[in-house]
Design a protein around this motif. Sequence first.
Motif, short mmCIF file in Angstrom:
data_model
loop_
_atom_site.label_atom_id
_atom_site.label_comp_id
_atom_site.label_asym_id
_atom_site.label_seq_id
_atom_site.Cartn_x
_atom_site.Cartn_y
_atom_site.Cartn_z
N LYS A 161 9.62 26.82 -17.80
CA LYS A 161 9.55 28.26 -18.03
C LYS A 161 9.96 28.65 -19.45
CE LYS A 161 10.30 29.63 -13.21
NZ LYS A 161 10.26 28.28 -12.64
N LEU A 162 11.04 28.07 -19.97
CA LEU A 162 11.53 28.46 -21.28
C LEU A 162 10.51 28.13 -22.36
CD1 LEU A 162 13.68 29.52 -23.21
CD2 LEU A 162 14.66 27.21 -23.25
N PHE A 163 10.04 26.89 -22.35
CA PHE A 163 9.10 26.48 -23.40
C PHE A 163 7.77 27.20 -23.25
CE2 PHE A 163 12.03 22.87 -23.04
CZ PHE A 163 12.44 22.79 -24.35
N SER A 164 7.34 27.42 -22.01
CA SER A 164 6.10 28.17 -21.80
C SER A 164 6.24 29.59 -22.30
CB SER A 164 5.73 28.17 -20.31
OG SER A 164 5.52 26.85 -19.85
N THR A 165 7.39 30.21 -22.04
CA THR A 165 7.62 31.58 -22.50
C THR A 165 7.60 31.65 -24.02
OG1 THR A 165 8.95 32.07 -20.54
CG2 THR A 165 9.22 33.53 -22.44
N ILE A 166 8.26 30.68 -24.66
CA ILE A 166 8.29 30.67 -26.12
C ILE A 166 6.88 30.50 -26.68
CG2 ILE A 166 9.03 29.33 -28.13
CD1 ILE A 166 11.65 28.78 -26.64
N ASN A 167 6.12 29.58 -26.10
CA ASN A 167 4.76 29.35 -26.60
C ASN A 167 3.85 30.56 -26.36
OD1 ASN A 167 4.98 26.75 -27.68
ND2 ASN A 167 4.86 25.82 -25.65
N ILE A 168 3.93 31.13 -25.17
CA ILE A 168 3.09 32.29 -24.85
C ILE A 168 3.46 33.47 -25.75
CG2 ILE A 168 2.58 34.02 -23.09
CD1 ILE A 168 2.81 31.76 -21.02
N ALA A 169 4.77 33.71 -25.92
CA ALA A 169 5.21 34.83 -26.76
C ALA A 169 4.79 34.61 -28.21
CB ALA A 169 6.72 34.99 -26.66
N GLY A 170 4.99 33.39 -28.72
CA GLY A 170 4.61 33.11 -30.11
C GLY A 170 3.12 33.28 -30.34
N LEU A 171 2.30 32.73 -29.41
CA LEU A 171 0.86 32.87 -29.56
C LEU A 171 0.42 34.32 -29.39
CD1 LEU A 171 -0.39 29.68 -27.67
CD2 LEU A 171 -0.45 30.10 -30.12
N ALA A 172 1.06 35.03 -28.47
CA ALA A 172 0.69 36.44 -28.25
C ALA A 172 0.97 37.28 -29.48
CB ALA A 172 1.44 36.99 -27.04
N ILE A 173 2.15 37.08 -30.07
CA ILE A 173 2.52 37.87 -31.25
C ILE A 173 1.55 37.57 -32.40
CG2 ILE A 173 4.29 38.15 -33.03
CD1 ILE A 173 6.37 37.68 -30.83
N SER A 174 1.28 36.29 -32.61
CA SER A 174 0.40 35.94 -33.72
C SER A 174 -1.04 36.36 -33.45
CB SER A 174 0.46 34.43 -33.98
OG SER A 174 -0.05 33.70 -32.87
N MET A 175 -1.49 36.21 -32.20
CA MET A 175 -2.88 36.57 -31.90
C MET A 175 -3.11 38.07 -31.99
SD MET A 175 -4.46 34.08 -28.97
CE MET A 175 -3.24 34.46 -27.71
N SER A 176 -2.06 38.87 -31.80
CA SER A 176 -2.24 40.32 -31.95
C SER A 176 -2.70 40.66 -33.37
CB SER A 176 -0.93 41.05 -31.62
OG SER A 176 0.09 40.73 -32.56
N VAL A 177 -2.20 39.90 -34.36
CA VAL A 177 -2.67 40.09 -35.74
C VAL A 177 -4.12 39.66 -35.86
CG1 VAL A 177 -2.20 39.58 -38.16
CG2 VAL A 177 -0.33 39.62 -36.52
N GLY A 178 -4.45 38.55 -35.19
CA GLY A 178 -5.83 38.10 -35.20
C GLY A 178 -6.77 39.11 -34.55
N LEU A 179 -6.31 39.76 -33.48
CA LEU A 179 -7.13 40.77 -32.83
C LEU A 179 -7.35 41.96 -33.76
CD1 LEU A 179 -5.79 40.83 -29.15
CD2 LEU A 179 -7.50 39.35 -30.20
N LEU A 180 -6.32 42.34 -34.51
CA LEU A 180 -6.48 43.41 -35.50
C LEU A 180 -7.53 43.02 -36.54
CD1 LEU A 180 -2.83 44.64 -36.22
CD2 LEU A 180 -4.69 45.96 -35.21
N THR A 181 -7.46 41.77 -37.00
CA THR A 181 -8.43 41.29 -37.99
C THR A 181 -9.85 41.34 -37.43
OG1 THR A 181 -6.74 39.81 -38.91
CG2 THR A 181 -9.02 39.39 -39.53
#
Length: 878
Positions: free
Chosen positions: A96-116
């Motif tokens: 759960k911890l590592f999955s949460t970190i990975n999902i959160a990190g990818l979500a935050i970064s992908m939000s910038v990609g979605l803006l682009t």
Amino acid sequence: MKQPQNIIPPRWATRLLSWYCRPELLEDLEGDLNEYFNRNVKEKSLRRARLIYIIDVFKFFRSYTVRKPEFINLLINWIMLGSYIKTSGRNIVRNKLFSTINIAGLAISMSVGLLTIGVLTDLFSYDKFHTNHSRIYRVISKYQFLDNQDDHFMATTSVKAALEINESFKMPEAVAFFRAGFQGDMKANEKTIPVNGYWANEKLFSVFSFQLLRGNAETALKEPFSMVLTEQTARKFFGDQDAMGKTITDQGRDYTVTGIIKDIPTFSNIKFDMLGSFSSRTILTEEEKREMAWDNIWGTWVYLLLPEDANLETLQANLNQLSVKFDPTVKDTHIELSIQPFDSIMMTDNQSNEIGPVMGSSAMWIFGGLSFVVILSACFNYANLSIARSLRRSREVGIRKVVGALKSQVLSQFVIEAVLISLIGLVFAFVIFLILRGYFLGIDPGFSRMLTLNLSLEMVLWFILFAVLVGVGAGFLPALFFAKVNAAQALKNLSSVLSFKKQTLRRALIVFQYTISIIFITCTIVIFSQYKHFMAFDLGFKTENIFNIELKGNNAELLKKDLSELPEVKAISISRIIPSVGNYWTTRVKYHANPDDSASVNYNAIDENYLPLHEHKLLAGRNFTTRGEDFIESEVIVNEQLLKRFNIAEQNPANAIDEILRVEGKDMKIIGVMKNFQYGRANDKAEAREVVMRYSHKRMNWINLKIGSTDLIATHDKIEAIWKKHDNVHPMEGMFYDEQLEEAFSGLQAAVKMAGFLAMLAVCIASMGLLGMVVFTTETRLKEISIRKVMGASEIGLLYLLGKGFITLLLIATLIGLPVTIIFFEQLLLPEIANHAPLSLIEMFAGVLGILFIALLMIGSQTIKVTRTNPADVLKQE
């Protein structure tokens, strides 16, 4: 019997064999059958040999020779895909911890990609509603006077060029052009409404696909004093009445409505409320000769509709010949013409006089590049944590390989797991995108005018594809690592796994992430410091408490009379422009001592109150005195730089008084010399500009009020009430001078916000990755820590032991990130910005210290938690 030449078995039988036979058996079986066929041809007849070959082809249709049907392979792949997804889901839930970190990190970064993606989708949607958009080209021009050449093309060209191309060029199917100046307050049905538009020629609808709802496209703009309205403009003037054939009055002239256009789409580079027939200009223009001049390239946009097979090189050669023909008509001037694809306008840099807003490719490359770096950081997070967990996953991989899993299947398993995490992250990224959309559009006023970021099916499909690609990118490196795991070693001795022999890759990824974070946050601090520097820059005159109101054609003297009665208004002046905010008005000046030497000089038209109100310093001479509106202009005030440019009176201000300058062909006497001031923006590359102050009451655009009040809201309401008494058509538009200076640097302010936003994301992603690594490291060394505590190790010693490796990596990132940032600003960016502030040590280290504090907080919180664990609870299980 002699064998005939070129005898081969039946082709259809050979193709049948190739269709059903397994690939690994086909070559041998086909070779044997061909050998039997050749022998039968010799010993028997050709007909019997072919018959035997056909019988053998059918005879070998056996279970061991028949290849598996494609649908079975497809079914197996789908079954395996389902298995991969199920296994990936279990791993995500289990960790759960590592999955949460990975999902959160990818979500935050992908939000910038979605803006682009959203920005690019909007930009590439521009002007696609025009049927022939790919065949439309714009004529652009470059101006050169003597040796002073501007390196950048302008989006405009001359009416003369447009007419010559239309009359003498064979290649364009149609030539359309817009001419600025058809705008203002127009009247119809006792309504006065401010509208904006252009003069346009009759070929407009042959080039562009603006939808004409009423009227004839061929004749709507042909006759003088005809006009075309948009639906919205027609409703403003005439309500629900039919506007066709009705008249609208502008400056005493009646224009007949000959067409109604469907409202201009949002994604159009060309926008207007109305169009007037260009043929009206031949009647209206008093100075038609000047309007049709070859070098009058400032207010006409020319578009060509070319054939599909147009030879652009030939067209360019014809444009060059046009310059050769007409350059001699303007002394010491060269106009260079070129063409620009209509589809490329939104992404073109460094062109002035654009007819509409453009983004520019540089801005998109920078934003896209920074977004990619943020996404890459999140992918590295995933790779780092996945490889760090190899101790737990290697046994799983070993068992898979023992039971027969191929390398490709292991690769597929881990890539699909990463894609699944990325798709889960996409859901959260989409929520973040919806939250950030409004913030992003508000970063700069131009964004909200240019972009909408509204969702569409196309955009959603791009989002999903983007998430899949991010997942593949994030999961490829861990998948490749696990695919190389030796099954026997993994099951026999887990410590022999590659990641525990060599941790260089993991350390390099951490260093990369924090290097990027340090660069981002340091750049943000430096850009913000430059912004504050320009806001506090000494312009050479005062701007405090000066409220500038745009006159919009109103009588300045009447407004001054009423505004002066307000006790809060301490002084009033009028001017043609507002200096230091990016407005540059020029005029041609000569000095009588050298009549062949002329220069393009900046100027402002002012009244007698302007210089005292702004506290400009006169070095010699006097200010303007009050004159009536019918006076003849004969006096100017100049700055020091103009004396230097023409070497007037050996640059002595006192001796320059009463010298004669020729301004726009008129002799004018210098009555005052003022101290140099910042005519352009504070970051203007020109060290000092030559400036002429001219006295005028006509065609003034601004009224300047010196405000002395503690209740600015109440004062604003009083000023607005006076405005409405004089003008009930236009809303009052006024700003304090300091606010206008801030608006002039809105681009830099937007850069601060954007850099700060990306810096925050980069720091968050790197910090989450570091947290995961710290948690994993402390968990794997829990028994070692317990033994050390039993042996008498102190908490401080254990804290140092666990944290020194991470601190070392952060210091390495600092040693890389800071020099890169310094080189970028000192060698590349700041030399291109005039009057910039020097870099300071505080700026360089403030961000680093902030990041180190966050990192130490995470490292310390986790290591203290572990060092305070009771050793008995850990070691009792051994």
